[in-house]
Scaffold this active site. Structure first.
Site, mmCIF file in Angstrom:
data_model
loop_
_atom_site.group_PDB
_atom_site.id
_atom_site.type_symbol
_atom_site.label_atom_id
_atom_site.label_comp_id
_atom_site.label_asym_id
_atom_site.label_seq_id
_atom_site.Cartn_x
_atom_site.Cartn_y
_atom_site.Cartn_z
ATOM 1 C CE LYS A 102 24.160 -15.586 28.364
ATOM 2 N NZ LYS A 102 23.153 -16.183 29.309
ATOM 3 C CG LEU A 146 31.493 -5.672 28.265
ATOM 4 C CD1 LEU A 146 30.114 -5.341 28.391
ATOM 5 C CD2 LEU A 146 32.261 -4.210 28.666
ATOM 6 N N GLY A 147 33.507 -9.502 29.337
ATOM 7 C CA GLY A 147 33.745 -10.570 30.441
ATOM 8 C C GLY A 147 33.572 -11.962 29.854
ATOM 9 C CG ASP A 198 20.283 -18.294 41.116
ATOM 10 O OD1 ASP A 198 20.597 -18.337 42.240
ATOM 11 O OD2 ASP A 198 20.995 -18.107 40.133
ATOM 12 N N GLY A 215 32.266 -16.379 31.087
ATOM 13 C CA GLY A 215 32.222 -17.399 32.153
ATOM 14 C C GLY A 215 31.779 -18.672 31.772
ATOM 15 N N GLY A 260 29.401 -18.526 28.270
ATOM 16 C CA GLY A 260 29.779 -17.933 27.137
ATOM 17 C C GLY A 260 30.443 -16.498 27.278
ATOM 18 C CB VAL A 262 29.007 -10.307 28.244
ATOM 19 C CG1 VAL A 262 28.168 -8.884 28.124
ATOM 20 C CG2 VAL A 262 28.185 -11.417 28.893
#
Length: 584
Positions: free
Chosen positions: A240, A217-218, A334, A220, A223, A225
């Site tokens: 993740k 899925l992606g 955040d 960054g 790590g 996902v």
């Protein structure tokens, strides 16, 4: 992003959380921390003693190159600047005797000592620049200052020497819980949770072999996902994956452990649901619920600034999640649209790696006086003819109602958050607590209502200056109701002790008239303003989502795509300066 009523979409700039991932105690020495991983090696931290020495404010220093210390009018200015640059490039401990200049233009003889901060693998990540005023005092004192700051670097790098020990496993406690299904009372009716319960009951601890990879899925900075399916159940989860060695090398261990603690402890419908973790010798795998509606930032890009009733809905759900986090002793730190996912149209707060998890909450009940409308009925009519009672008058009465005060007792000493959402006390360098979350909530309200943040500026320095000193202003062309304006003003009060929520916690914010008539207990059962189109991209796994409104569809506009964090706390890499000054 289009604003209400049309207008120019502002330039989409990735907003990455400030994240230095080190423990920096407020040492009583004059020093700076420079990030070697960023262009021009900018200053990402300045000690209080340094600010006093240089007669300047923190926002005047952050983001600048440390060469601003040097006196440009010195006879050997060029030579000193060149030598200083070489020292930075060599990543070795060294000193430079030169003339330094204060903000008022006065100069003084200074000894500038550069101390590299290396991680467990020996790579230099930051440089500490210690500045000693040699116009007075003993040379021996100066050497003592340098030595004490140098010693403190071990703490600032998270005990790198300990982590370098091959026999030391910082993830030992996390490994011991591998494969266990976290107890989640509020997830009892969640299909994914029920399937995992059956799997654990029939097959023992969860293992990677129980899941089938559907697709990536992606990825960054922390790590990657993946979308995985539990056996042939047809039910998918987000997985993740975080590499242990990479977290140790980059000194992110405390961030991983903090997020793991929060994810295990929280059990709330408006917070990310982590079913459990699976630990292998190389990686940590977080099994999370997929949020299929994107995030609030993508919603803003798609719809433009939201109507007030929509702002009220999403902000109310975020307040409820903050109230719960504070009750558990956590300060979130955040909050931003990118970290508020949409699941079935409802808000899900995620990304807890910057959370302050060392607070202690002692709940208490406070009696407050509120005004309510009392309806007077004609009971005589009921007795005479048996018809339904008729209202013949109403009046206002003042009654006592209990209010739950549950704010963590905590004094964090950190420089964490996302630039546009940082509270003034964080920028100034004062200790901070839960009021920073209420400030960020005020910025969120403003951005949802107007499509922009209240103190944005072209540069970090200007943005910090605006946050600390610029009065709050509302767009002239885009009006809001007096109640919403009053709520935002209360939340964006620069003095944290006078800020809305500082004394009464979440209940104080919830009692604001902007939320009058809202049934807080039934938020999860309310019809959300927007729902994701079936088949649209899951948040943020690198793409934007399409939306339809269940309330209205008269303000749909094309939204720009923007890189953002995904639903499982993966941050995009290489998009914006990444700093953190954490107090673990």
């Amino acid at each position: 992003r289009k604003k209400k009523g049309g207008g120019q979409a502002r330039k989409q700039v990735p907003r990455v959380a400030i994240d230095l991932a080190t423990t920096v105690e407020r040492l009583d020495h004059a020093f700076l921390v420079c990030d070697l991983g960023m262009e021009e090696s900018p200053v990402v931290f300045a000690s209080d003693a340094f600010l006093r020495m240089m007669a300047c404010h923190r926002e005047d220093i952050l983001g600048r190159h440390p060469r601003m210390l040097l006196n440009p009018e010195s006879a050997v200015a060029a030579e000193a600047a060149s030598k200083f640059e070489n020292l930075l490039a060599n990543n070795a401990e060294a000193g430079l005797r030169t003339e330094a200049v204060r903000s008022d233009g006065s100069v003084f003889p200074a000894l500038i000592q550069l101390c590299p901060m290396k991680d467990a693998g020996g790579a230099c990540k930051f440089v500490v620049v210690v500045v000693l005023d040699e116009s007075g005092g003993e040379r021996r004192d100066s050497l003592f200052d340098i030595a004490s700051v140098g010693t403190a670097l071990h703490d600032m790098m998270g005990a790198a020497s300990t982590l370098a020990d091959v026999d030391y496993n910082p993830f030992e406690e996390l490994d011991a819980k591998s494969g266990q299904l976290a107890p989640k009372v509020h997830a009892a009716h969640d299909r994914g949770y029920q399937l995992l319960q059956t799997q654990v009951r029939e097959g023992g601890a969860l293992r990677l072999a129980n899941f089938r990879l559907v697709r990536k899925l992606g990825s960054g900075a922390s790590g990657e996902v993946s979308l995985v399916e539990l056996g042939d159940s047809g039910h998918t989860f987000a997985l993740k994956t975080v590499n242990k060695e990479d977290m140790v090398r980059r000194n992110k261990v405390n961030r991983v452990l903090t997020e793991d603690k929060v994810l295990r402890d929280v059990d709330h419908p408006f917070l990310a649901l982590c079913y459990g973790t699976i630990s292998t010798p190389k990686d940590i795998h977080y099994l999370l619920r997929c949020c299929e509606g994107g995030d609030l930032y993508q919603l803003l890009n798609s719809q433009g600034a939201l109507k007030e009733e929509h702002v009220r809905f999403y902000v109310a759900e975020v307040i409820t999640s903050l109230k719960y986090l504070h009750l558990l002793g956590f300060i979130y730190r955040d909050l931003k649209p990118e970290n508020v996912l949409l699941d079935g149209g409802h808000a899900i707060v995620t990304d807890f790696d910057l959370t302050y998890a060392r607070g202690n909450t002692i709940p208490r009940i406070q009696q407050t006086t509120v005004e309510i409308d009392v309806i007077m009925e004609d009971t005589d009519c009921v007795q005479k003819c048996g018809c339904a009672p008729r209202v013949h008058s109403s009046e206002t009465a003042r009654v006592q109602r209990p209010r739950l005060i549950a704010s963590p007792v905590a004094r964090a000493n950190s420089f964490v958050g996302t630039q546009d959402y940082l509270a003034p006390e964080i920028i100034i360098g004062n200790c901070h607590s839960t009021p920073v979350d209420w400030w960020s909530l005020g910025v969120l309200c403003y951005e949802l209502a107007f499509g922009t943040t209240p103190f944005q500026a072209p540069s970090r320095t200007e943005a910090f200056e605006n946050i600390v000193n610029k009065p709050l202003e509302f767009p002239e062309h885009d009006h809001c109701s007096p109640l919403l304006a009053d709520l935002i003003k209360g939340l964006l009060t620069k003095d944290p002790e006078k800020r809305l929520g500082s004394s009464g916690g979440a209940e104080e914010v919830m009692a604001h008239p902007f939320f009058n008539g809202l049934n807080w207990s039934l938020l999860r059962h309310m019809e959300p303003p927007f729902k994701a189109v079936p088949g649209s991209a899951r948040r943020s796994y690198g793409s934007s989502s399409s939306y339809t409104s269940s309330i209205s569809s008269d303000r749909v506009s094309a939204g720009g795509q923007r890189h953002s964090n995904n639903s499982t706390a993966i941050r995009s890499s290489g998009l914006a300066p990444h700093l953190e000054y954490n107090d673990y």
